[in-house]
Scaffold this active site. Structure first.
Site, PDB file in Angstrom:
ATOM      1  N   ASN A 108       0.844  -1.193   0.000  1.00  0.00           N
ATOM      2  CA  ASN A 108       0.000   0.000   0.000  1.00  0.00           C
ATOM      3  C   ASN A 108       0.875   1.237   0.000  1.00  0.00           C
ATOM      4  OD1 ASN A 108      -2.421   1.579   0.329  1.00  0.00           O
ATOM      5  ND2 ASN A 108      -1.927   1.807   2.504  1.00  0.00           N
ATOM      6  N   HIS A 110       0.844   5.276   1.289  1.00  0.00           N
ATOM      7  CA  HIS A 110       0.112   6.129   2.217  1.00  0.00           C
ATOM      8  C   HIS A 110       0.765   7.509   2.235  1.00  0.00           C
ATOM      9  CE1 HIS A 110      -2.425   7.115   5.609  1.00  0.00           C
ATOM     10  NE2 HIS A 110      -1.361   7.658   6.177  1.00  0.00           N
ATOM     11  N   SER A 137       4.786   6.909   2.361  1.00  0.00           N
ATOM     12  CA  SER A 137       5.356   5.621   2.767  1.00  0.00           C
ATOM     13  C   SER A 137       4.713   4.513   1.938  1.00  0.00           C
ATOM     14  CB  SER A 137       5.041   5.328   4.241  1.00  0.00           C
ATOM     15  OG  SER A 137       5.419   6.402   5.076  1.00  0.00           O
ATOM     16  N   ASP A 146      -2.782   0.974   7.953  1.00  0.00           N
ATOM     17  CA  ASP A 146      -1.576   1.753   7.601  1.00  0.00           C
ATOM     18  C   ASP A 146      -0.420   1.449   8.551  1.00  0.00           C
ATOM     19  OD1 ASP A 146      -3.003   3.045   5.512  1.00  0.00           O
ATOM     20  OD2 ASP A 146      -3.814   4.501   6.928  1.00  0.00           O
TER      21      ASP A 146
END
Ligand code: GRF
Length: 215
Positions: A108, A110, A137, A146
């Site tokens: 992911n 973020h 990040s 997250d």
């Protein structure tokens, strides 16, 4: 075999476009096998279609619960055997079942320097806190929102006259540079998640991951 990506989106898809462009420019040796959106009609789906990438829409509202929705997505994902599942502005929390199924190949991006500011409104929160540094990040996904092991961060400095808009624009530019780099590490089989943390080139990364821009 070319590294196979599946990209999950919910909106604009500027990170998706950066990945498409990096593949076209031969900076990223991968193929996007499928783009999934949980929202119909979003611009990211048009970007995928323009690049000739197959798309699928799974509307979460059509499913009774989170895991049933995730299992439907997983059936489509598994049909294309992705090596890495890329969350790029996918605005749904994934079930523990889904996270477990793609453990070690689910990443992911973020828009903050995690562990600061998980969740939403990251740019405004950085401004309100008077932070001098902000950024983005990329992390492996686990069950903490997250909060998974960090692979890389791109840091930018915050100027006194920055607004949420100017800050978010610069963070997005950083995102578009960082995601293709990290995915190329995956494509080259240099990046993996071990029981002890993130491994790049056979060595553990620090808790911040690899820092960019490199000095
Ligand atoms: C990015 O800022 C990303 O960090 C966050 O959602 C945004 C997606 O933007 N998770 P886009 O759809 O890639 O333009």
């Amino acid at each position: 075999m070319t590294h196979r990506l599946a990209v999950l989106i919910s909106g604009t898809g500027s990170n998706l476009q950066a990945i498409i462009d990096a593949i076209a420019n031969r900076q990223l040796d991968a193929r996007i096998a499928l783009v999934i959106s949980n929202k119909p009609g979003v611009a990211g789906l048009d970007k995928a279609a323009a690049a000739g990438i197959p798309t699928a829409v799974f509307r979460h509202l059509d499913y009774p619960d989170r895991e049933t929705f995730d299992r439907a997505m997983a059936r489509a994902l598994d049909a294309v055997s992705p090596d890495t599942v890329v969350l790029a502005g996918f605005m749904r929390i994934l079930s523990p079942w889904f996270v477990k199924r793609y453990e070690g190949r689910l990443v992911n991006i973020h828009p903050s320097l995690l562990p600061r500011y998980p969740g939403l409104n990251t740019h405004q929160r950085a401004l309100d806190a008077g932070d001098k540094e902000h950024g983005c990040s990329i992390h492996f996904v686990n069950d903490d929102l997250d909060g998974g092991p960090i692979i890389a961060q791109y840091r930018i400095s915050v100027d006194a006259n920055d607004s949420e808009r100017t800050l978010s624009e610069r963070v997005q530019t950083a995102e578009h540079q960082l995601y293709p780099k990290v995915l190329q590490w995956r494509a080259e089989a240099r990046l993996l998640l071990s029981a002890t943390g993130v491994i790049l080139d056979d060595a553990p990364l620090p808790p911040t991951g690899r820092l960019f821009p490199q000095t």
